[in-house]
Design a protein around this motif. Structure first.
Motif, PDB file in Angstrom:
ATOM      1  N   ILE A 280       0.842  -1.202   0.000  1.00  0.00           N
ATOM      2  CA  ILE A 280       0.000   0.000   0.000  1.00  0.00           C
ATOM      3  C   ILE A 280       0.877   1.252   0.000  1.00  0.00           C
ATOM      4  CG2 ILE A 280      -1.770   1.314   1.225  1.00  0.00           C
ATOM      5  CD1 ILE A 280      -2.630  -1.474   2.452  1.00  0.00           C
ATOM      6  N   ASN A 281       1.953   1.232   0.797  1.00  0.00           N
ATOM      7  CA  ASN A 281       2.865   2.372   0.833  1.00  0.00           C
ATOM      8  C   ASN A 281       3.497   2.615  -0.535  1.00  0.00           C
ATOM      9  OD1 ASN A 281       2.467   3.136   3.449  1.00  0.00           O
ATOM     10  ND2 ASN A 281       4.225   2.042   4.276  1.00  0.00           N
ATOM     11  N   SER A 282       3.892   1.524  -1.196  1.00  0.00           N
ATOM     12  CA  SER A 282       4.486   1.657  -2.537  1.00  0.00           C
ATOM     13  C   SER A 282       3.473   2.268  -3.503  1.00  0.00           C
ATOM     14  CB  SER A 282       4.938   0.289  -3.058  1.00  0.00           C
ATOM     15  OG  SER A 282       5.952  -0.244  -2.240  1.00  0.00           O
ATOM     16  N   LEU A 283       2.228   1.829  -3.403  1.00  0.00           N
ATOM     17  CA  LEU A 283       1.166   2.346  -4.267  1.00  0.00           C
ATOM     18  C   LEU A 283       0.946   3.838  -4.015  1.00  0.00           C
ATOM     19  CD1 LEU A 283      -2.334   0.652  -4.722  1.00  0.00           C
ATOM     20  CD2 LEU A 283      -2.049   3.112  -4.620  1.00  0.00           C
ATOM     21  N   LEU A 284       0.886   4.214  -2.745  1.00  0.00           N
ATOM     22  CA  LEU A 284       0.587   5.613  -2.401  1.00  0.00           C
ATOM     23  C   LEU A 284       1.730   6.562  -2.756  1.00  0.00           C
ATOM     24  CD1 LEU A 284      -1.326   5.095   0.959  1.00  0.00           C
ATOM     25  CD2 LEU A 284      -2.282   5.838  -1.234  1.00  0.00           C
ATOM     26  N   LYS A 285       2.929   6.016  -2.921  1.00  0.00           N
ATOM     27  CA  LYS A 285       4.034   6.850  -3.412  1.00  0.00           C
ATOM     28  C   LYS A 285       3.808   7.213  -4.882  1.00  0.00           C
ATOM     29  CE  LYS A 285       7.618   5.115  -0.297  1.00  0.00           C
ATOM     30  NZ  LYS A 285       8.827   4.252  -0.179  1.00  0.00           N
ATOM     31  N   ILE A 286       3.132   6.308  -5.594  1.00  0.00           N
ATOM     32  CA  ILE A 286       2.840   6.544  -7.012  1.00  0.00           C
ATOM     33  C   ILE A 286       1.577   7.389  -7.150  1.00  0.00           C
ATOM     34  CG2 ILE A 286       2.367   5.438  -9.235  1.00  0.00           C
ATOM     35  CD1 ILE A 286       3.727   2.880  -8.020  1.00  0.00           C
ATOM     36  N   GLU A 287       0.534   7.032  -6.374  1.00  0.00           N
ATOM     37  CA  GLU A 287      -0.747   7.761  -6.410  1.00  0.00           C
ATOM     38  C   GLU A 287      -1.158   8.122  -4.980  1.00  0.00           C
ATOM     39  OE1 GLU A 287      -3.919   5.841  -8.492  1.00  0.00           O
ATOM     40  OE2 GLU A 287      -2.823   5.716 -10.385  1.00  0.00           O
ATOM     41  N   PRO A 288      -0.657   9.230  -4.473  1.00  0.00           N
ATOM     42  CA  PRO A 288      -0.907   9.595  -3.062  1.00  0.00           C
ATOM     43  C   PRO A 288      -2.382   9.756  -2.692  1.00  0.00           C
ATOM     44  CG  PRO A 288       0.847  10.941  -4.007  1.00  0.00           C
ATOM     45  CD  PRO A 288       0.223  10.180  -5.141  1.00  0.00           C
TER      46      PRO A 288
END
Length: 305
Positions: A280-288
């Motif tokens: 989830i953290n990796s995803l939110l770095k791409i799409e906050p």
């Protein structure tokens, strides 16, 4: 001859391997870390075993999308045993995910000096060549770092180790060309993928899996196909299969938001909350501002407390 490993190091490594096979990557990484600490505390001098532990922990980081730590561990493994196949492949995958294409190209190229039949390296070289031509232009080769020359001793070592492996025990990372070469029938693969998509819309996920699998047999270089099949596995509660497909999707496209999200969902269902949180953290770095990911993050946070 290498000194005999302490029982606790062997036990910790075996436990880490089992956790990894179960898809519990954060737990496996912790067990490998404990094994490394035990070796250091005991003053054990076994570079090969220490290299394997770093390489195994790197695999956990790679599965969790933690590419920076994967690269660090692979480099430590290679410092101990230069030109080892698995850490080279894992580091190449991590560099690729971080879009450090020249460095990924070098590692894939080194692997092919050791064994020119490694499919993942051949496919990696093809992807990196296209990416480097797009980003650096026709003279991209002149802008690459130097490629180390692999000594004959390392090639012989790999040949000896690989000869000992049975077909079942061979790593997916070293599967030969025969077993996983895309046929190049990209159009046929696209048609089959679209048929799979239509089946998903109708709610026929089992049949859709068959279509996606058939599509991948024609061309296994499409990140979206793996990601779509992962969705079907999620719906059918086949969580480990979903994790595997999302991981394959992320190897091909390190910024595939859907793959991160679906793997996080699968990890959550498997109660591997740390790995889920990492995705989830990796995803939110791409799409906050990704709403579903933020909601899933809150749910996983509750489970971690």
């Amino acid at each position: 001859m290498a000194p005999k490993l302490s029982e606790s190091v062997e036990r910790l490594r075996a436990a880490g391997n089992q956790s990894f096979r179960n898809g519990q990557f954060a737990e496996a990484a912790a067990l490998y870390s404990r094994a490394l600490r035990v070796m250091q505390e005991q003053g054990s001098l076994d570079p090969k075993e220490e290299s394997v532990l770093y390489s195994n922990r790197a695999a956990c980081h790679l599965k969790d999308g933690n590419c920076s730590d994967c690269i660090k561990d692979c480099t430590l493994a290679l410092d101990l045993v230069p030109f080892s196949m698995k850490p080279l492949l894992r580091r190449a995958s991590a560099y690729e995910a971080l879009e450090k294409y020249p460095l990924a190209y070098v590692d894939y190229k080194v692997v092919l000096q050791i064994d020119d039949s490694v499919t993942s390296a051949l496919e990696g070289i093809n992807r990196m060549t296209r990416a480097l031509m797009d980003s650096l232009g026709p003279e991209w080769r002149l802008k690459l770092p130097s490629i180390p020359l692999v000594p004959v001793s390392a090639q012989k070592r790999w040949g000896s180790e690989n000869h000992k492996e049975t077909p079942k025990s061979k790593s997916k990372e070293t599967t030969t060309v025969k077993s996983r070469v895309p046929s190049g029938d990209v159009e046929r693969a696209r048609v089959l993928k679209e048929e799979g998509n239509e089946l998903v819309k109708k709610g026929n996920h089992k049949k859709a899996i068959e279509k996606y699998s058939e599509s991948l047999s024609f061309s296994n270089l499409e990140s979206a196909t793996y990601c779509n099949r992962a969705l079907c596995h999620l719906v059918l509660k086949q969580y480990k299969e979903a994790v595997k497909d999302c991981t394959e999707a992320l190897k091909l496209d390190g910024k595939n938001v859907k793959a991160f999200y679906r793997r996080a969902q699968a990890y959550k269902a498997l109660k591997d909350y740390k790995s889920s949180f990492a995705d989830i953290n990796s995803l939110l770095k791409i799409e906050p501002r990704n709403g579903p990911a933020q909601k899933l993050q809150q749910e996983v946070n509750q489970s971690l407390k």
